[in-house]
Design an enzyme around this catalytic site. Structure first.
Site, PDB file in Angstrom:
ATOM      1  N   MET A  19      11.372   9.986 -56.949  1.00 20.33           N
ATOM      2  CA  MET A  19      11.442   8.614 -56.432  1.00 20.33           C
ATOM      3  C   MET A  19      12.896   8.159 -56.446  1.00 20.33           C
ATOM      4  O   MET A  19      13.494   7.957 -57.504  1.00 20.33           O
ATOM      5  CB  MET A  19      10.570   7.662 -57.266  1.00 20.33           C
ATOM      6  CG  MET A  19       9.087   7.824 -57.006  1.00 20.33           C
ATOM      7  SD  MET A  19       8.123   6.523 -57.811  1.00 20.33           S
ATOM      8  CE  MET A  19       8.215   7.035 -59.513  1.00 20.33           C
ATOM      9  N   SER A  20      13.403   8.007 -55.241  1.00 16.96           N
ATOM     10  CA  SER A  20      14.781   7.585 -55.065  1.00 16.96           C
ATOM     11  C   SER A  20      15.002   6.234 -55.750  1.00 16.96           C
ATOM     12  O   SER A  20      14.226   5.309 -55.556  1.00 16.96           O
ATOM     13  CB  SER A  20      15.006   7.458 -53.559  1.00 16.96           C
ATOM     14  OG  SER A  20      16.335   7.445 -53.284  1.00 16.96           O
ATOM     15  N   GLN A  72      14.977  17.864 -55.777  1.00 12.49           N
ATOM     16  CA  GLN A  72      14.518  17.714 -54.405  1.00 12.49           C
ATOM     17  C   GLN A  72      15.683  17.512 -53.446  1.00 12.49           C
ATOM     18  O   GLN A  72      16.589  16.712 -53.695  1.00 12.49           O
ATOM     19  CB  GLN A  72      13.549  16.537 -54.266  1.00 12.49           C
ATOM     20  CG  GLN A  72      12.854  16.600 -52.911  1.00 12.49           C
ATOM     21  CD  GLN A  72      12.085  15.362 -52.555  1.00 12.49           C
ATOM     22  OE1 GLN A  72      12.627  14.268 -52.496  1.00 12.49           O
ATOM     23  NE2 GLN A  72      10.791  15.533 -52.302  1.00 12.49           N
ATOM     24  N   CYS A 102       9.513  11.989 -46.523  1.00 11.97           N
ATOM     25  CA  CYS A 102      10.185  10.679 -46.566  1.00 11.97           C
ATOM     26  C   CYS A 102      10.124  10.007 -45.194  1.00 11.97           C
ATOM     27  O   CYS A 102      10.544  10.588 -44.191  1.00 11.97           O
ATOM     28  CB  CYS A 102      11.638  10.837 -47.016  1.00 11.97           C
ATOM     29  SG  CYS A 102      12.494   9.261 -47.051  1.00 11.97           S
ATOM     30  N   LYS A 141       7.248  19.292 -50.265  1.00 11.73           N
ATOM     31  CA  LYS A 141       6.431  18.071 -50.401  1.00 11.73           C
ATOM     32  C   LYS A 141       6.277  17.452 -49.025  1.00 11.73           C
ATOM     33  O   LYS A 141       7.282  17.207 -48.340  1.00 11.73           O
ATOM     34  CB  LYS A 141       7.108  17.105 -51.363  1.00 11.73           C
ATOM     35  CG  LYS A 141       6.350  15.799 -51.573  1.00 11.73           C
ATOM     36  CD  LYS A 141       6.904  15.059 -52.801  1.00 11.73           C
ATOM     37  CE  LYS A 141       6.220  13.729 -53.051  1.00 11.73           C
ATOM     38  NZ  LYS A 141       6.720  12.648 -52.194  1.00 11.73           N
ATOM     39  N   ASN A 202      -1.131  14.064 -54.320  1.00 14.39           N
ATOM     40  CA  ASN A 202      -0.275  12.915 -54.630  1.00 14.39           C
ATOM     41  C   ASN A 202      -0.735  11.693 -53.836  1.00 14.39           C
ATOM     42  O   ASN A 202      -1.232  11.815 -52.733  1.00 14.39           O
ATOM     43  CB  ASN A 202       1.189  13.277 -54.285  1.00 14.39           C
ATOM     44  CG  ASN A 202       2.125  12.081 -54.317  1.00 14.39           C
ATOM     45  OD1 ASN A 202       2.767  11.768 -53.317  1.00 14.39           O
ATOM     46  ND2 ASN A 202       2.223  11.403 -55.449  1.00 14.39           N
ATOM     47  N   GLY A 203      -0.536  10.528 -54.455  1.00 15.23           N
ATOM     48  CA  GLY A 203      -0.859   9.259 -53.812  1.00 15.23           C
ATOM     49  C   GLY A 203      -1.921   8.502 -54.576  1.00 15.23           C
ATOM     50  O   GLY A 203      -3.051   8.977 -54.728  1.00 15.23           O
TER      51      GLY A 203
HETATM   52  C1  LIG Z   1      10.755   3.771 -54.763  1.00 18.04           C
HETATM   53  C2  LIG Z   1      10.226   5.082 -54.216  1.00 18.04           C
HETATM   54  C3  LIG Z   1      11.109   6.107 -53.962  1.00 18.04           C
HETATM   55  C4  LIG Z   1      10.631   7.319 -53.463  1.00 18.04           C
HETATM   56  N1  LIG Z   1      11.511   8.343 -53.253  1.00 18.04           N
HETATM   57  C5  LIG Z   1      11.040   9.564 -52.866  1.00 18.04           C
HETATM   58  C6  LIG Z   1      11.910  10.673 -52.793  1.00 18.04           C
HETATM   59  O1  LIG Z   1      13.110  10.592 -53.093  1.00 18.04           O
HETATM   60  N2  LIG Z   1      11.367  11.856 -52.389  1.00 18.04           N
HETATM   61  C7  LIG Z   1      10.036  11.997 -52.087  1.00 18.04           C
HETATM   62  O2  LIG Z   1       9.573  13.084 -51.721  1.00 18.04           O
HETATM   63  N3  LIG Z   1       9.192  10.952 -52.167  1.00 18.04           N
HETATM   64  C8  LIG Z   1       9.661   9.758 -52.576  1.00 18.04           C
HETATM   65  N4  LIG Z   1       8.801   8.723 -52.737  1.00 18.04           N
HETATM   66  C9  LIG Z   1       7.348   8.962 -52.542  1.00 18.04           C
HETATM   67  C10 LIG Z   1       6.688   9.363 -53.867  1.00 18.04           C
HETATM   68  O3  LIG Z   1       7.214  10.571 -54.360  1.00 18.04           O
HETATM   69  C11 LIG Z   1       5.166   9.527 -53.667  1.00 18.04           C
HETATM   70  O4  LIG Z   1       4.928  10.553 -52.731  1.00 18.04           O
HETATM   71  C12 LIG Z   1       4.498   8.260 -53.176  1.00 18.04           C
HETATM   72  O5  LIG Z   1       4.987   7.107 -53.844  1.00 18.04           O
HETATM   73  C13 LIG Z   1       2.968   8.322 -53.330  1.00 18.04           C
HETATM   74  O6  LIG Z   1       2.630   8.574 -54.675  1.00 18.04           O
HETATM   75  P1  LIG Z   1       2.200   7.381 -55.699  1.00 18.04           P
HETATM   76  O7  LIG Z   1       1.051   6.648 -55.075  1.00 18.04           O
HETATM   77  O8  LIG Z   1       1.844   8.096 -56.961  1.00 18.04           O
HETATM   78  O9  LIG Z   1       3.384   6.481 -55.822  1.00 18.04           O
HETATM   79  C14 LIG Z   1       9.248   7.498 -53.194  1.00 18.04           C
HETATM   80  C15 LIG Z   1       8.368   6.446 -53.456  1.00 18.04           C
HETATM   81  C16 LIG Z   1       8.834   5.248 -53.962  1.00 18.04           C
HETATM   82  C17 LIG Z   1       7.864   4.146 -54.252  1.00 18.04           C
END
Ligand SMILES: Cc1cc2nc3c(=O)[nH]c(=O)nc-3n(C[C@H](O)[C@H](O)[C@H](O)COP(=O)(O)O)c2cc1C
Length: 330
Positions: A19-20, A72, A102, A141, A202-203
């Protein structure tokens, strides 16, 4: 119920999501301490890494103390991605994950992220280049597809695996959905059936029950946790504990949560320096306070101060009040 990625062994198949702006070194430090079996870095733009990895780097990347870390990478140029993968390996990466999920327009402009799901040939070329460039596991991913009319995750996953990807994570939404609606864990089963490597669901996974349900309906071998871990750096470890023993441990006491938040702020200060550390800590504080009595007022006060000591005093008072409140309500 373990997960093997080449030489890397996780005793439970639970991964902290990339998560960025969230899963930086301070956050990962805490998540690991609370038992997260596997952790992913924020995404690194391959071009930036290639530039910073060169002689003029301002701030070197170093993952050596974080072994095993999934680093990543995001980008659309196979050769640049391969170079960035090599730089990451030199910096101590244990696994390279390629971002094909993304949705950000800025990332798409550079040909990376979810847009690769629309260009399978390029996506596969990237996997091929990265796999040939490094001798550590390479994972991918992705989302379910670009939109509901283009659900190509299973086909693309198969192609990625043919090129050497050894694990596929699927966020159960399409690019068009962004984060709306619910993640479709059922749809991930098509990917599970299409490949002979572990698939991670995931999700919307927020606790042991949702982790178990997501694995059951998707057939996935493990889960990746993102947003639910924001403000709860212990969560990934606790879900892993739950899978191990059948019961998710209770969250830390409010007193412990306060100590964790204080430590997080300190870690952010030493990672980013006083000003950026303080600014960065605000979002983590907002997540940590969610659902607590008087959170909105405290958040406003914390966001208004530029003074670390004052910020800590506000938080101390807030947590003391909440501790008294929960004791008197009990
Ligand atoms: C603030 C934020 C930053 C994220 N940054 C990335 C990232 O850098 N790379 C990535 O593959 N997914 C990124 N995601 C997506 C998450 O890895 C994940 O796939 C998505 O939030 C769904 O999972 P969750 O419901 O458990 O949050 C980001 C999501 C959020 C909310």
């Amino acid at each position: 119920m373990s997960l093997n990625l080449g030489p890397i062994h996780a005793d439970q198949p639970v991964i902290l999501a990339p998560m960025s702006g969230v899963t930086d070194a301070p956050f990962r430090h805490l998540a690991r301490r609370f038992g997260a079996p596997l952790l992913a870095s924020e995404m690194f733009a391959s071009k930036m890494l290639q530039f910073n990895g060169g002689k003029n780097q301002k701030r070197s990347i170093n993952f050596a103390d974080e072994h095993p870390l999934i680093v990543q990478l995001v980008g659309g140029d196979p050769e640049v991605m391969a170079d960035a993968a090599k730089i990451s390996v030199d910096a101590g990466a244990a696994v390279i994950d390629i971002n094909m999920g993304c949705p950000a327009k800025k990332i798409a402009k550079a040909g990376g992220g979810a847009i690769l799901m629309q260009d399978e040939e390029k996506a596969v070329e990237i996997v091929d280049h990265v796999v040939r460039a490094v001798d550590i596991p390479v994972t991918v991913k992705m989302r379910l597809g670009w939109d509901e009319n283009n659900l190509n995750a299973a086909r693309l996953a198969r192609k990625c695996v043919d090129m050497g990807a050894c694990l596929i994570t699927v966020h159960g939404r399409t690019r068009s959905q962004l984060y709306s609606g619910n993640a479709n864990w059922n749809a991930i089963r098509e990917v599970v059936d299409a490949v002979d490597v572990p698939v991670i669901a995931n999700g919307d996974i927020v606790d042991l029950a949702t982790a178990q349900h997501a694995m059951k309906v998707s057939g996935a071998q493990g889960v990746m946790i993102g947003r639910a871990a924001c403000g709860q750096p212990w969560l990934v470890g606790h879900i892993a504990d739950g899978l191990r023993c059948g019961q998710q441990p209770p969250p830390p006491s409010l007193m412990e949560q306060y100590a964790i938040l204080e430590e997080h702020i300190e870690l952010l200060m030493s990672e980013y320096g006083n000003h950026l550390g303080l600014v960065t800590s605000r979002k983590h504080i907002a997540w940590a306070l969610r659902g607590m009595k008087g959170a909105a007022t405290c958040r406003e006060q914390v966001f208004a101060t530029e003074n670390l000591l004052e910020m800590k005093q506000l938080l101390n008072t807030f947590y003391q009040d909440n501790i008294h409140f929960s004791q008197s309500a009990a």
